[in-house]
Design an enzyme around this catalytic site. Structure first.
Site, PDB file in Angstrom:
ATOM      1  CG  ASP A   1      -1.839   1.183   1.276  1.00 42.99           C
ATOM      2  OD1 ASP A   1      -2.785   1.233   0.464  1.00 42.99           O
ATOM      3  OD2 ASP A   1      -1.619   2.083   2.110  1.00 42.99           O
TER       4      ASP A   1
ATOM      5  CG  MET B   1     -20.644   4.319 -11.815  1.00 46.69           C
ATOM      6  SD  MET B   1     -19.583   3.735 -10.476  1.00 46.69           S
ATOM      7  CE  MET B   1     -19.600   1.973 -10.755  1.00 46.69           C
TER       8      MET B   1
ATOM      9  CE  LYS C   1     -18.963   2.425 -21.220  1.00 45.48           C
ATOM     10  NZ  LYS C   1     -19.079   3.385 -20.118  1.00 45.48           N
TER      11      LYS C   1
ATOM     12  CG  HIS D   1     -12.961  -0.243 -13.791  1.00 48.42           C
ATOM     13  ND1 HIS D   1     -12.514  -1.542 -13.659  1.00 48.42           N
ATOM     14  CD2 HIS D   1     -14.302  -0.280 -13.545  1.00 48.42           C
ATOM     15  CE1 HIS D   1     -13.534  -2.324 -13.348  1.00 48.42           C
ATOM     16  NE2 HIS D   1     -14.615  -1.580 -13.274  1.00 48.42           N
TER      17      HIS D   1
ATOM     18  CE1 TYR E   1      -6.471  -1.949   0.329  1.00 48.69           C
ATOM     19  CE2 TYR E   1      -5.304  -0.417  -1.091  1.00 48.69           C
ATOM     20  CZ  TYR E   1      -5.498  -0.989   0.148  1.00 48.69           C
ATOM     21  OH  TYR E   1      -4.717  -0.592   1.204  1.00 48.69           O
TER      22      TYR E   1
END
Length: 729
Positions: free
Chosen positions: A296, A324, A407, A450, A660
């Protein structure tokens, strides 16, 4: 100057009061092996001062001591148990000497006092703190327990219940709570800290404060009746068993050690702490959890280096509202970057604003913010149906439907509405960035970004570098992600990028197991209870959405036809065709009903077995080991391929992305740490038993080479210096 070491010094302050100041080179103080030795040498000098009346400990940094030097842990944990035990005895003798000084002692604590830093101040008689204090013992989060007397002194100072809560959970607390439970004796402003500390010491020196009485309980057995002890420790062990489980032995070991040491004085109790700490330090779990901490730090350091010459975006925009988009807008606004949220209809905008407001209201309910702060944050999210204000935007993230045509159209239109230097990013989860960039005039200003759902909880953001993405574009997006409190990891472009590219082989392994007659309930149970995933694959698919997975599976198959193209109808197809889309419509592998808090709760649904019968063979039982092997081999192989192909830059970044982004069990440390723990040769032997299942089970050549030469993926760690040499600064 009485004593000057590399990381601390000792000098007279006034009137027989000495000050011991932690002042390491660099920005923070750490309690590393050299500092412990130096502290011992300073105390040796101090013990000879016959006119000593009191001792003040303080820091010359913005934080008192942030903890032990965790970069030393892996090498310390490699020394033989007897040597590690000897060094701990030495370290504790230093803190005992501090505690046994024949004068009152006080620690003036500013900022962080964690781990060894906390244990150091526990050895003083008084503790005065600034309002920004964070103090605690996070060791169990690293797979170990306090080793410098924390498990002995804290319970005797606070009582068993408060100490167990901090130690077992690896918690740290703020100034107000620390004062309430007796962990500090007072809280003063930074500018008054030294003045206040000297005043308290003077009162102790003159006898107005009884410092000997304050010290005495730390030297004695824990004052608990048999009934009180039984209640405290039984409750604590029950809570730890429920929350930590069998994969994290440190919290339970800490509780049992405190319980066993309760009837002893300091010396015997410290011996028990030592005997418990040493075996924990040699566990795979400790190595994995320390590895995660170090990884990390590496990932965050890399992001910091990447953005050192980049100004953080001051105005952002999100294309596409909904859950989102609302989540991204909330996160940006919450962390101080105003955001425009654009959509093509009011319904979606309302949904996005409702999501942001819901998340802010949760902060209000928890007491994290007041109404004024809530209003201030929500006012920095500007919903709109047009492009007003986009000429002021520094970075735009597109979060519309996962369809390349849509998109491309949205991105191309937006490019015409922003300044030439504005960065565009797509929150696509699988579509290659190169494909989307083909619609843009300035592909160098475009990359992937993302996010993972739910945005406010998931720490990872994958930053995808397209073939034409500029370094400045990547740096700006990394800076924005970091500002949002996320952990950005830069990966190169391919279908699925890194996280989804390695997730779908895992799902493919699951589909093959069901095809061959496995019960999805057992697979979920084994992968959760035995391997340690937070969700089994069936449950995870329901949460992701069967429709989403069905679409992504097709994208991945087109991108990697040799490995990911399947020649049979699978469970995902069967559920999709039956419109069982998972949690979103209440039916997937499981049936979902809302609990009393409005959260979906899974229940069994016999109807799903009839559906799955059409895509599976006769039910048969698989061993736990076979289920784990068949699930994990496709994922591990794909992770290795991503490293070999340069999709991900390092084992550290790969492991952090898995932990994560997917919830890879932290006690395994990630795929590469797990591989190193198993040994590549052992993994290869296991994987070869399943090669007949198809290309996903074929081990990459690079991993075969590692196995042949017995090489790990992480650089080998050398054991620490001999214990005798660690006793000198």
């Amino acid at each position: 100057m009485l004593y000057k070491g590399d990381t601390l010094y000792l000098d007279w302050l006034e009137d027989g009061i000495a000050e011991l100041v932690f002042d390491a080179p660099g920005s923070v103080n750490k309690l590393d092996t050299a500092t412990v030795a130096s502290l011992g040498q300073a105390l040796e000098v101090l013990e000879k001062q016959h006119d000593l009346k009191g001792l003040l400990l303080r820091s010359n940094k913005a934080a008192f001591i942030v903890g032990a030097d965790i970069t030393e842990f892996l090498s310390l944990f490699l020394v033989p148990e007897e040597q590690l035990s000897q060094w701990l005895h030495f370290a504790n003798s230093v803190f005992n000497r501090l505690e046994d000084l024949p004068v009152p002692t006080l620690a003036a604590v500013n900022g962080y006092a964690l781990g060894g830093g906390c244990e150091c101040v526990l050895a003083t008689d008084y503790r005065l703190a600034t309002p920004d204090l964070r103090i605690g013992l996070p060791e169990t989060k690293l797979g170990i327990m306090p080793g410098f007397g924390g498990s002995v002194r804290l319970p005797r100072m606070l009582g068993a219940d408060s100490a167990l809560e901090i130690i077992a959970a690896g918690k740290d607390v703020g100034a107000e709570h620390a004062l309430k439970i007796g962990l500090v004796d007072g809280v003063v402003k930074q500018e008054k800290l030294i003045e206040g500390a000297i005043a308290v010491l003077r009162q102790a020196i003159t006898g107005d404060l009884d410092w000997r009485a304050k010290r005495q309980p730390k030297l004695e057995p824990l004052k608990l009746s048999k009934i009180e002890a039984a209640m405290s420790f039984t409750i604590a062990k029950g809570m730890v068993a429920q929350t930590a489980g069998k994969h994290y032995p440190a919290p339970m070991t800490a509780v049992k050690t405190i319980e066993a040491a309760a009837r002893f004085g300091r010396e015997e109790a410290l011996n028990l702490e030592n005997k418990s700490f040493v075996p924990l330090a040699h566990t795979n779990e400790a190595r994995a959890l320390v590895g995660i901490f170090l990884n990390d730090q590496y990932v965050k350091g890399k992001a910091k280096k990447l953005t050192k010459d980049i100004e953080t975006p001051k105005q952002a925009a999100v294309l596409g509202a909904g859950i989102m988009g609302g989540g991204i807008a909330y996160q940006s606004a919450w962390k101080g970057v105003p955001v425009i949220m654009k959509d093509i209809n009011d319904k979606s905008l309302n949904l996005g604003m409702t999501e942001a407001a819901k998340l802010l209201n949760k902060q209000l309910e928890r007491g994290k913010i007041d109404g004024l702060k809530l209003a201030g944050v929500i006012s920095t999210i500007h919903p709109t149906l047009d492009y007003a204000g986009f000429d002021r935007v520094d970075v735009v993230v597109e979060a519309v439907v996962e369809n390349p045509k849509v998109k491309k159209a949205v991105l191309a239109e937006t490019e015409q509405k922003v300044r030439p230097e504005t960065v565009l990013a797509s929150n696509t989860s699988t579509i290659p960035i190169g494909e989307l960039a083909s619609a843009l005039e300035r592909p160098e200003n475009f990359c992937g970004m993302h996010f993972f759902n739910p945005v406010h909880r998931m720490p990872l953001v994958e930053i995808i570098r397209g073939e034409k993405s500029s370094d400045e574009t990547i740096a700006k997006v990394v800076a924005w992600a970091s500002k949002m409190g996320k952990t950005p990891i830069v990966v190169n472009d391919c279908p699925g990028f890194f996280v989804n590219r390695v997730l779908f082989p895992y799902f493919a392994g699951f589909s093959q197991l069901l095809r061959d007659g496995a019960d999805f309930r057992k697979v979920d149970k084994v992968m959760e209870k035995q391997f340690g995933w937070p969700m089994g694959p069936a449950y995870l698919l329901d949460v992701v959405g069967i429709d989403t997975a069905h679409h992504a599976q097709a994208v991945m198959a087109a991108g990697f036809p040799q490995r990911m193209q399947k020649e049979y109808r699978d469970a995902i197809d069967a559920l999709f065709d039956a419109s069982r889309f998972g949690q979103k419509n209440g039916l997937g592998f499981w049936r979902y009903k809302e609990d009393s808090k409005g959260k979906p709760k899974k229940e069994e649904d016999a109807a799903v077995d009839d559906l799955l019968a059409s895509v599976s063979q006769t039910k048969r039982d698989f061993s736990d080991d076979e289920i784990i092997a068949r699930m994990m081999i496709p994922m591990i192989n794909e992770v290795v391929r991503c490293l070999e192909e340069g999709i991900i830059a390092s084992p550290a970044e790969a492991d952090m992305a898995l932990v994560y982004g997917l919830g890879f069990p932290p006690f395994h440390g990630g795929a590469f740490r797990w591989l190193d723990t198993q040994g590549s040769a052992k993994y290869l032997d296991m994987a070869q038993q399943y090669q007949h299942l198809g290309p996903l089970y074929e081990v990459p050549e690079g991993l075969r080479n590692k196995a042949r030469h017995n090489e790990p993926y992480y650089p080998p760690v050398e054991p620490a210096r001999p214990v005798g040499s660690l006793k000198t600064a």
